[in-house]
Write an enzyme that holds these catalytic residues in place. Structure first.
Site, PDB file in Angstrom:
ATOM      1  N   CYS A   1      -1.477  19.923  11.445  1.00 59.26           N
ATOM      2  CA  CYS A   1      -2.672  20.082  10.620  1.00 59.26           C
ATOM      3  C   CYS A   1      -3.053  18.735   9.989  1.00 59.26           C
ATOM      4  O   CYS A   1      -2.236  18.128   9.280  1.00 59.26           O
ATOM      5  CB  CYS A   1      -2.439  21.114   9.521  1.00 59.26           C
ATOM      6  SG  CYS A   1      -3.808  21.242   8.347  1.00 59.26           S
TER       7      CYS A   1
ATOM      8  N   CYS B   1      -2.697  18.632   5.935  1.00 61.71           N
ATOM      9  CA  CYS B   1      -1.409  18.695   5.251  1.00 61.71           C
ATOM     10  C   CYS B   1      -0.953  17.276   4.900  1.00 61.71           C
ATOM     11  O   CYS B   1      -1.409  16.302   5.506  1.00 61.71           O
ATOM     12  CB  CYS B   1      -0.372  19.365   6.146  1.00 61.71           C
ATOM     13  SG  CYS B   1      -0.571  21.162   6.313  1.00 61.71           S
TER      14      CYS B   1
ATOM     15  N   HIS C   1      -0.463  24.634   3.020  1.00 57.03           N
ATOM     16  CA  HIS C   1      -1.236  25.027   4.193  1.00 57.03           C
ATOM     17  C   HIS C   1      -1.523  26.527   4.217  1.00 57.03           C
ATOM     18  O   HIS C   1      -2.573  26.963   4.712  1.00 57.03           O
ATOM     19  CB  HIS C   1      -0.482  24.618   5.467  1.00 57.03           C
ATOM     20  CG  HIS C   1      -1.183  24.964   6.739  1.00 57.03           C
ATOM     21  ND1 HIS C   1      -2.133  24.151   7.319  1.00 57.03           N
ATOM     22  CD2 HIS C   1      -1.067  26.056   7.556  1.00 57.03           C
ATOM     23  CE1 HIS C   1      -2.588  24.711   8.429  1.00 57.03           C
ATOM     24  NE2 HIS C   1      -1.947  25.861   8.600  1.00 57.03           N
TER      25      HIS C   1
ATOM     26  N   ASN D   1     -16.209  26.940   3.568  1.00 59.50           N
ATOM     27  CA  ASN D   1     -16.207  27.987   4.582  1.00 59.50           C
ATOM     28  C   ASN D   1     -14.803  28.562   4.647  1.00 59.50           C
ATOM     29  O   ASN D   1     -13.834  27.801   4.754  1.00 59.50           O
ATOM     30  CB  ASN D   1     -16.570  27.430   5.963  1.00 59.50           C
ATOM     31  CG  ASN D   1     -17.959  26.836   5.998  1.00 59.50           C
ATOM     32  OD1 ASN D   1     -18.870  27.319   5.328  1.00 59.50           O
ATOM     33  ND2 ASN D   1     -18.139  25.794   6.790  1.00 59.50           N
TER      34      ASN D   1
ATOM     35  N   HIS E   1      -6.343  25.130   6.967  1.00 53.06           N
ATOM     36  CA  HIS E   1      -5.908  24.632   5.658  1.00 53.06           C
ATOM     37  C   HIS E   1      -7.010  24.837   4.612  1.00 53.06           C
ATOM     38  O   HIS E   1      -8.184  24.579   4.882  1.00 53.06           O
ATOM     39  CB  HIS E   1      -5.569  23.143   5.772  1.00 53.06           C
ATOM     40  CG  HIS E   1      -4.774  22.623   4.631  1.00 53.06           C
ATOM     41  ND1 HIS E   1      -3.432  22.288   4.719  1.00 53.06           N
ATOM     42  CD2 HIS E   1      -5.116  22.375   3.337  1.00 53.06           C
ATOM     43  CE1 HIS E   1      -3.003  21.857   3.554  1.00 53.06           C
ATOM     44  NE2 HIS E   1      -4.009  21.896   2.695  1.00 53.06           N
TER      45      HIS E   1
ATOM     46  N   HIS F   1      -9.708  24.217   2.328  1.00 56.19           N
ATOM     47  CA  HIS F   1     -10.495  23.018   2.071  1.00 56.19           C
ATOM     48  C   HIS F   1     -11.978  23.362   1.993  1.00 56.19           C
ATOM     49  O   HIS F   1     -12.412  24.415   2.445  1.00 56.19           O
ATOM     50  CB  HIS F   1     -10.272  21.978   3.178  1.00 56.19           C
ATOM     51  CG  HIS F   1     -10.921  22.326   4.489  1.00 56.19           C
ATOM     52  ND1 HIS F   1     -10.444  23.314   5.326  1.00 56.19           N
ATOM     53  CD2 HIS F   1     -12.035  21.830   5.105  1.00 56.19           C
ATOM     54  CE1 HIS F   1     -11.216  23.409   6.386  1.00 56.19           C
ATOM     55  NE2 HIS F   1     -12.194  22.517   6.280  1.00 56.19           N
TER      56      HIS F   1
ATOM     57  N   GLN G   1     -16.063  21.164   1.746  1.00 57.48           N
ATOM     58  CA  GLN G   1     -16.757  19.971   2.194  1.00 57.48           C
ATOM     59  C   GLN G   1     -17.861  19.605   1.206  1.00 57.48           C
ATOM     60  O   GLN G   1     -18.276  20.418   0.386  1.00 57.48           O
ATOM     61  CB  GLN G   1     -17.363  20.185   3.586  1.00 57.48           C
ATOM     62  CG  GLN G   1     -16.343  20.513   4.667  1.00 57.48           C
ATOM     63  CD  GLN G   1     -16.993  20.703   6.017  1.00 57.48           C
ATOM     64  OE1 GLN G   1     -17.563  19.794   6.592  1.00 57.48           O
ATOM     65  NE2 GLN G   1     -16.903  21.921   6.534  1.00 57.48           N
TER      66      GLN G   1
END
Length: 361
Positions: free
Chosen positions: A73, A76, A137, A177, A188, A190, A192
């Site tokens: 990933c 991570c 994660h 999203n 993971h 996250h 944006q």
């Protein structure tokens, strides 16, 4: 207390910023040990004269990482066996330039050529960043403590303020999203940030409506909508001293909630410490209710609507729009003919019923 901020450069020159909840973490001392190729140049913006909209064309995004295994990933922390996008062996919240950006400031002179007199073309000048909420994660935003949500809000406010200062940026859009149903390419947790070179079609529509309302009444449109929802109460899901979460009366999505501060502010940097602290507990409560609707993780998009940086900024009213495409335990809402071709939404669930279902959890 605001997080400690430290900046490093990745091996290809992209910027990475750690937002640490404890000072003197030493994370900025870890170098990126990868040998990466130069980042791609900016995308193209092509003007659609039929809709008066700019369309981004970013062919390099077709090669971006897609659902890698957990031991590879890129979000991570770096380990001895795998060097990720984050050089440090741990982190709280981290923000970095997207390796596959829709917009960037890496403009190649004379790269953009015109295609037809009717369709002007310009560089996709802007910035795209990735925001990692946790080094875990297997976690999710809804599993974070309220203190970490505050760190995320501070990081988003920091980036909004910085990106808004660039004259090429028209608006700054932080979002998350969640779920493969939504189309995530990395599991993971996250989000944006898109810093657009133009005002987006949705925001342009908001501004037209807000300007018309102000000209007619002298008042802010979103403030009046929020006040009406607070008075009606039937669509309010939850609230605290500084924020109200409600289902819009004309919701487009099966389950959609707006979370708005009680005073008009243009963007995240304008929030007070008390407002930033109060957001986390309410948002986590709404996410818990979303996951509780069908007894499994809810796919969703959370979108921060902020004021534009130029003309019309005074009409903005910061708020989050949280919505899901899941309409039943085993059914998703697909944007088919009416929505995709005509932009005319048909909602499968009555907003008052959606609000009641969320309150009952």
């Amino acid at each position: 207390m605001s997080p400690t901020r430290s900046t490093v450069r990745l091996s290809d020159g992209r910027e990475l910023i750690y937002f640490d909840e404890t000072p003197d973490s030493g994370r900025a001392g870890f170098a990126d040990r990868r040998q990466l190729p130069p980042p791609p140049p900016a995308s193209q913006l092509r003007y659609d004269p039929l809709t008066d909209e700019w369309i981004a064309v970013a062919a390099h995004r077709n090669t971006r990482t897609f659902l890698p295994p957990s031991d590879a990933c890129p979000l991570c922390p770096t380990t001895e066996r795998f060097a990720s996008e984050i050089p440090a062996p741990s982190y709280d919240v981290v923000v970095f330039e997207n390796q596959f950006p829709s917009f960037s400031d890496r403009i190649v002179p004379d790269e953009i050529t015109q295609v037809t007199e009717m369709v002007p073309v310009r560089p996709g000048h802007g910035r795209c960043e990735v925001v990692c909420f946790t080094s875990d994660h297997n976690s999710a935003f809804g599993a974070l403590p309220a203190s970490r949500v505050r760190t995320v809000v501070d990081a988003l406010a920091d980036r909004t303020a910085e990106l808004s200062r660039h004259p090429e940026i028209a608006q700054v859009f932080p979002f998350e999203n969640r779920g493969v149903e939504i189309g995530v390419t990395l599991h993971h947790p996250h989000g944006q940030i898109y810093a657009y070179p133009t005002v987006t079609p949705k925001t342009a529509a908001y501004l037209r409506a807000a300007k018309r309302h102000f000209d007619e009444t002298g008042r802010n449109l979103y403030a009046d909508v929020l006040a009406a929802e607070q008075e009606a109460k039937v669509r309010v899901v939850a609230a605290n001293e500084h924020w109200t979460a409600y289902v819009p009366a004309a919701a487009r999505w099966p389950f959609e909630v707006h979370i708005a501060p009680h005073r008009q502010v243009p963007d995240l940097p304008a929030l007070t410490d008390a407002e930033r602290d109060a957001f986390g507990p309410l948002y986590l409560d709404i996410l818990r209710r979303f996951d509780g609707l069908f007894g499994k993780p809810m796919p969703y998009i959370s979108a921060w609507h902020q004021a534009v940086t130029g003309e019309g900024r005074d009409l903005g009213y910061l708020h989050m729009q949280l919505f899901s495409i899941r309409r039943a335990a085993d059914k998703l809402k697909f944007l088919a003919g009416s929505e995709s071709a005509m932009g005319a939404f048909v909602n499968d669930i009555v907003p008052e019923a959606a609000a009641q279902r969320l309150r009952d959890i």
